[in-house]
Structures are given as C-alpha cells and as structure tokens.
Design a protein around this motif. Structure first.
Motif, PDB file in Angstrom:
ATOM      1  N   GLN A   1       0.791  -1.225   0.000  1.00  0.00           N
ATOM      2  CA  GLN A   1       0.000   0.000   0.000  1.00  0.00           C
ATOM      3  C   GLN A   1       0.825   1.278   0.000  1.00  0.00           C
ATOM      4  O   GLN A   1       0.324   2.329  -0.387  1.00  0.00           O
ATOM      5  N   THR A   2       2.052   1.210   0.450  1.00  0.00           N
ATOM      6  CA  THR A   2       2.878   2.421   0.482  1.00  0.00           C
ATOM      7  C   THR A   2       3.988   2.302  -0.560  1.00  0.00           C
ATOM      8  O   THR A   2       4.321   1.201  -1.010  1.00  0.00           O
ATOM      9  N   ASP A   3       4.554   3.456  -0.921  1.00  0.00           N
ATOM     10  CA  ASP A   3       5.655   3.456  -1.886  1.00  0.00           C
ATOM     11  C   ASP A   3       6.832   2.641  -1.377  1.00  0.00           C
ATOM     12  O   ASP A   3       7.440   1.883  -2.129  1.00  0.00           O
ATOM     13  N   ASP A   4       7.158   2.788  -0.089  1.00  0.00           N
ATOM     14  CA  ASP A   4       8.294   2.047   0.474  1.00  0.00           C
ATOM     15  C   ASP A   4       8.039   0.540   0.466  1.00  0.00           C
ATOM     16  O   ASP A   4       8.921  -0.243   0.106  1.00  0.00           O
ATOM     17  N   ALA A   5       6.828   0.132   0.855  1.00  0.00           N
ATOM     18  CA  ALA A   5       6.504  -1.297   0.868  1.00  0.00           C
ATOM     19  C   ALA A   5       6.510  -1.849  -0.556  1.00  0.00           C
ATOM     20  O   ALA A   5       6.998  -2.953  -0.798  1.00  0.00           O
ATOM     21  N   ALA A   6       5.990  -1.075  -1.491  1.00  0.00           N
ATOM     22  CA  ALA A   6       5.963  -1.529  -2.892  1.00  0.00           C
ATOM     23  C   ALA A   6       7.366  -1.661  -3.453  1.00  0.00           C
ATOM     24  O   ALA A   6       7.662  -2.598  -4.195  1.00  0.00           O
ATOM     25  N   LEU A   7       8.249  -0.748  -3.097  1.00  0.00           N
ATOM     26  CA  LEU A   7       9.633  -0.826  -3.565  1.00  0.00           C
ATOM     27  C   LEU A   7      10.331  -2.058  -2.993  1.00  0.00           C
ATOM     28  O   LEU A   7      11.071  -2.750  -3.688  1.00  0.00           O
ATOM     29  N   GLN A   8      10.069  -2.362  -1.730  1.00  0.00           N
ATOM     30  CA  GLN A   8      10.658  -3.558  -1.105  1.00  0.00           C
ATOM     31  C   GLN A   8      10.166  -4.821  -1.803  1.00  0.00           C
ATOM     32  O   GLN A   8      10.954  -5.715  -2.117  1.00  0.00           O
ATOM     33  N   VAL A   9       8.869  -4.902  -2.082  1.00  0.00           N
ATOM     34  CA  VAL A   9       8.323  -6.081  -2.746  1.00  0.00           C
ATOM     35  C   VAL A   9       8.836  -6.178  -4.184  1.00  0.00           C
ATOM     36  O   VAL A   9       9.142  -7.267  -4.666  1.00  0.00           O
ATOM     37  N   ALA A  10       8.969  -5.038  -4.861  1.00  0.00           N
ATOM     38  CA  ALA A  10       9.530  -5.054  -6.219  1.00  0.00           C
ATOM     39  C   ALA A  10      10.942  -5.630  -6.201  1.00  0.00           C
ATOM     40  O   ALA A  10      11.316  -6.394  -7.100  1.00  0.00           O
ATOM     41  N   ALA A  11      11.727  -5.277  -5.181  1.00  0.00           N
ATOM     42  CA  ALA A  11      13.081  -5.836  -5.062  1.00  0.00           C
ATOM     43  C   ALA A  11      13.019  -7.346  -4.832  1.00  0.00           C
ATOM     44  O   ALA A  11      13.831  -8.097  -5.377  1.00  0.00           O
ATOM     45  N   GLU A  12      12.043  -7.818  -4.058  1.00  0.00           N
ATOM     46  CA  GLU A  12      11.877  -9.253  -3.843  1.00  0.00           C
ATOM     47  C   GLU A  12      11.485  -9.967  -5.137  1.00  0.00           C
ATOM     48  O   GLU A  12      12.005 -11.038  -5.439  1.00  0.00           O
ATOM     49  N   VAL A  13      10.558  -9.362  -5.891  1.00  0.00           N
ATOM     50  CA  VAL A  13      10.144  -9.950  -7.164  1.00  0.00           C
ATOM     51  C   VAL A  13      11.345 -10.027  -8.107  1.00  0.00           C
ATOM     52  O   VAL A  13      11.583 -11.055  -8.746  1.00  0.00           O
ATOM     53  N   ALA A  14      12.118  -8.949  -8.183  1.00  0.00           N
ATOM     54  CA  ALA A  14      13.287  -8.921  -9.071  1.00  0.00           C
ATOM     55  C   ALA A  14      14.345  -9.931  -8.637  1.00  0.00           C
ATOM     56  O   ALA A  14      15.017 -10.533  -9.483  1.00  0.00           O
ATOM     57  N   ALA A  15      14.492 -10.137  -7.332  1.00  0.00           N
ATOM     58  CA  ALA A  15      15.466 -11.123  -6.849  1.00  0.00           C
ATOM     59  C   ALA A  15      15.021 -12.543  -7.204  1.00  0.00           C
ATOM     60  O   ALA A  15      15.838 -13.380  -7.579  1.00  0.00           O
ATOM     61  N   LEU A  16      13.722 -12.813  -7.089  1.00  0.00           N
ATOM     62  CA  LEU A  16      13.202 -14.137  -7.430  1.00  0.00           C
ATOM     63  C   LEU A  16      13.187 -14.344  -8.939  1.00  0.00           C
ATOM     64  O   LEU A  16      13.554 -15.399  -9.434  1.00  0.00           O
ATOM     65  N   CYS A  17      12.760 -13.332  -9.658  1.00  0.00           N
ATOM     66  CA  CYS A  17      12.512 -13.454 -11.092  1.00  0.00           C
ATOM     67  C   CYS A  17      13.070 -12.221 -11.807  1.00  0.00           C
ATOM     68  O   CYS A  17      12.324 -11.290 -12.112  1.00  0.00           O
TER      69      CYS A  17
ATOM     70  N   MET B   1       8.491  -0.878 -11.540  1.00  0.00           N
ATOM     71  CA  MET B   1       7.879  -2.153 -11.179  1.00  0.00           C
ATOM     72  C   MET B   1       7.026  -1.999  -9.927  1.00  0.00           C
ATOM     73  O   MET B   1       5.919  -2.536  -9.855  1.00  0.00           O
ATOM     74  N   SER B   2       7.498  -1.247  -8.953  1.00  0.00           N
ATOM     75  CA  SER B   2       6.741  -1.085  -7.708  1.00  0.00           C
ATOM     76  C   SER B   2       5.405  -0.398  -7.973  1.00  0.00           C
ATOM     77  O   SER B   2       4.389  -0.784  -7.387  1.00  0.00           O
ATOM     78  N   ARG B   3       5.370   0.582  -8.854  1.00  0.00           N
ATOM     79  CA  ARG B   3       4.108   1.240  -9.204  1.00  0.00           C
ATOM     80  C   ARG B   3       3.161   0.241  -9.877  1.00  0.00           C
ATOM     81  O   ARG B   3       1.953   0.259  -9.642  1.00  0.00           O
ATOM     82  N   HIS B   4       3.696  -0.638 -10.683  1.00  0.00           N
ATOM     83  CA  HIS B   4       2.906  -1.664 -11.363  1.00  0.00           C
ATOM     84  C   HIS B   4       2.323  -2.659 -10.348  1.00  0.00           C
ATOM     85  O   HIS B   4       1.149  -3.019 -10.429  1.00  0.00           O
ATOM     86  N   LEU B   5       3.115  -3.085  -9.387  1.00  0.00           N
ATOM     87  CA  LEU B   5       2.673  -4.079  -8.412  1.00  0.00           C
ATOM     88  C   LEU B   5       1.537  -3.566  -7.546  1.00  0.00           C
ATOM     89  O   LEU B   5       0.652  -4.332  -7.145  1.00  0.00           O
TER      90      LEU B   5
END
Length: 130
Positions: free
Chosen positions: A76-92, A115-119
């Motif tokens: 829901q937040t920009d910071d949380a989305a950026l963290q999850v985007a980094a996780e997605v990029a690390a996995l895939c 990517m974080s804005r997309h997620l």
C-alpha cells in the motif's frame, strides 16, 4: 488440503489438483521446473509462502516458465511496494528486465520504481523465467 492450479500454454489451459497444505507449496510438491535457470522449486515455494502470508498472493496459474499470482493485499505504500519489487526482481529477474515478455504488456521502464508502481495497481502478477 488440495490446491487447484491452472496450467497454461499454447493458447489452452488445464486444471490440476495438487495435494499440499498451502498454495505456495504446490510448486515444490509437483516439482515445477519453470525457474530452473534461476531457482529451484523449493526456493520459489519459500518466497511464495512469504508473499502468501504478507500479501495474500496465491498461485493461480503455471506455464512452462511462468507463474501467475492473484494478490489480494498488494503493498500500500511506496516504500513497501519498492521492497516487494526488489523481492520480485530477486526471485525473477526477467520480471524486472524484460517486462514486455509477459502479456498483457503494460509499458514501463525496467526499474524497481516502475515495477513497484505496477505491483501496487495490479491484482494479478505474472512472473516469467527465461
């Protein structure tokens, strides 16, 4: 408990039933090798379990080298989305570097910020492993 997965490829889909405790475990239980160039099935399942707990992400489709997730609680937040985007990029990494390869393509830069804005705005995440 059994988990239902939809396997897609070549314009057709099949429904599969996998006996496991959690949706994220289905990939490891069935030995899906779609990410073999990047990760082992157990590693993919471990990350998906974390996303299942935190984001309500459930595997709803598998292809030869693709995973489709339904995400019920996206960041829901920009910071949380950026963290999850980094996780997605690390996995895939291909999800970050080659966004055009996963239909339906929505133009974006190959950056964690884009990517974080997309997620945040998408409830279905598509991962593609080259």
């Amino acid at each position: 408990m059994d988990e239902l997965l939809v396997a897609t490829g070549g314009g057709s889909s099949r429904i599969g039933l996998v006996s496991c405790r959690r949706p994220a475990d289905a990939i490891g239980v069935m030995g899906w090798l779609g990410a073999i160039n990047v990760r082992r099935p157990a590693e993919v399942s471990a990350v998906l379990r974390s996303w299942e707990d935190r984001l309500g992400a459930v595997v709803v489709g598998l292809g030869f080298a693709t995973i489709r997730l339904l995400v019920t609680r996206p960041p829901q937040t920009d910071d949380a989305a950026l963290q999850v985007a980094a996780e997605v990029a690390a996995l895939c990494p291909d999800a970050l570097w080659q966004p055009a390869e996963q239909p339906p393509y929505q133009p974006r830069d190959a950056t964690l910020e884009a990517m974080s804005r997309h997620l945040v705005r998408e409830s279905v995440w598509r991962l593609w492993f080259d």
